[in-house]
Design an enzyme around this catalytic site. Structure first.
Site, PDB file in Angstrom:
ATOM      1  CG  ASN A   9      25.629  -3.195  20.656  1.00  0.00           C
ATOM      2  OD1 ASN A   9      26.498  -3.659  19.670  1.00  0.00           O
ATOM      3  ND2 ASN A   9      25.731  -1.856  21.101  1.00  0.00           N
ATOM      4  CE  LYS A  11      27.571  -1.158  23.884  1.00  0.00           C
ATOM      5  NZ  LYS A  11      27.797  -0.283  25.020  1.00  0.00           N
ATOM      6  CG  HIS A  95      24.959   2.640  20.314  1.00  0.00           C
ATOM      7  ND1 HIS A  95      26.156   3.110  21.259  1.00  0.00           N
ATOM      8  CD2 HIS A  95      24.586   1.595  21.167  1.00  0.00           C
ATOM      9  CE1 HIS A  95      26.154   2.461  22.298  1.00  0.00           C
ATOM     10  NE2 HIS A  95      24.810   1.540  22.150  1.00  0.00           N
ATOM     11  CD  GLU A  97      29.229   2.412  23.034  1.00  0.00           C
ATOM     12  OE1 GLU A  97      29.515   1.624  22.068  1.00  0.00           O
ATOM     13  OE2 GLU A  97      29.055   2.062  24.060  1.00  0.00           O
ATOM     14  CD  GLU A 164      21.257   1.710  24.116  1.00  0.00           C
ATOM     15  OE1 GLU A 164      21.516   0.516  24.462  1.00  0.00           O
ATOM     16  OE2 GLU A 164      22.087   2.189  23.127  1.00  0.00           O
ATOM     17  N   GLY A 170      26.771   1.409  30.353  1.00  0.00           N
ATOM     18  CA  GLY A 170      27.979   0.839  30.663  1.00  0.00           C
ATOM     19  C   GLY A 170      28.671   1.320  32.108  1.00  0.00           C
ATOM     20  CB  SER A 209      23.371  -0.262  33.151  1.00  0.00           C
ATOM     21  OG  SER A 209      24.727   0.306  32.905  1.00  0.00           O
TER      22      SER A 209
END
Length: 252
Positions: A9, A11, A95, A97, A164, A170, A209
């Site tokens: 991904n 992003k 996701h 985010e 996740e 991240g 990560s």
């Protein structure tokens, strides 16, 4: 038949030029295997270019998001028909985010999941708890709610789950193999309760990560059927290393 996946991904990274250079880097490294798929999720601007470039390669293409309607007055959105037209197979939905930055709730996410399946796209439903929720021992209740509401009305097993943990995305901190094992086992039990024996064919990926030095121990865990990779997928050579690690652990 359950398959193993390695998804990258990207992003909001990479121009079209950089995307084509990445596709060229992958040539010769990825071999077809019926039990394994490697896929890349570029930004929308580079999707068509990437899809055309890898069409003759055993690499699949995914989108990072989509709207649930086919068309309409939805400025800035992308429809499932638009994605299918350019050769997209998978789409990330929910996701963290999208959930936390763009405030997408389980109801909206469910509409997207149903739309993807109805348009013969494979949704990758992303789920996961925040650090506060984990510290409050709410991991299982959060995961259960996200799965039950996100898959409401779904009668097909043609989807993928990506766990996740939000606190690991991240941050440089990943779940330990034991932490991941516990949650993936719980997810497998939830899927079995909803879909019965057919749930055995549903793949559950880990994300958060992922790096070359931690992926091997995670990939060995039962019910971890691959990885959804963020930052580490931006470097082609690193992504190829992760591909080799997953193959070595799963394709014995």
């Amino acid at each position: 038949m359950k398959k193993y996946f390695l998804f990258g991904n990207w992003k909001m990274h990479k121009t079209i030029k950089e995307t084509l250079e990445y596709a060229d880097c992958l040539k010769g490294y990825v071999e077809y295997n019926e039990k394994f798929e490697i896929g890349v999720f570029p930004p929308f601007t580079a999707l068509e270019s990437f899809a055309k470039t890898v069409r003759s390669m055993p690499i699949t293409v995914g989108a990072q998001n989509m709207h649930y309607e086919e068309k309409g007055a939805f400025t800035g959105e992308i429809s499932p028909l638009m994605l299918k037209e350019i050769g997209v197979k998978y789409v990330l939905i929910g996701h963290s985010e999208r959930r936390h930055i763009f405030k997408e709730d389980n109801g909206l996410i469910n509409k997207k999941v149903l739309s993807a399946i109805n348009h013969e796209l494979v949704p990758v439903l992303c789920i996961g708890e925040t650090l506060e929720e984990r510290k409050s021992n709410k991991t299982e209740s959060v995961i259960k709610e996200q799965i039950e509401q996100g898959l409401n009305g779904v009668n097909s097993n043609n989807f993928i789950i990506a766990y996740e943990p939000v606190w690991a995305i991240g941050t440089g901190v990943n779940a330990t193999p034991e932490q991941a094992r516990e949650v993936h086992k719980f997810i497998r039990e939830l899927l079995f309760h909803k879909f019965g024996e057919s749930s055995n064919d549903i793949s559950i990926l880990y994300g958060g990560s992922i790096k070359v030095d931690n992926f091997g121990s995670l990939a060995e865990v039962e019910n971890i059927d691959g990885g959804l990779v963020g930052g580490a997928s931006l470097d082609c050579s690193t992504f190829i290393e992760l591909y080799e690690i997953l193959k070595s652990k799963k394709l014995k």
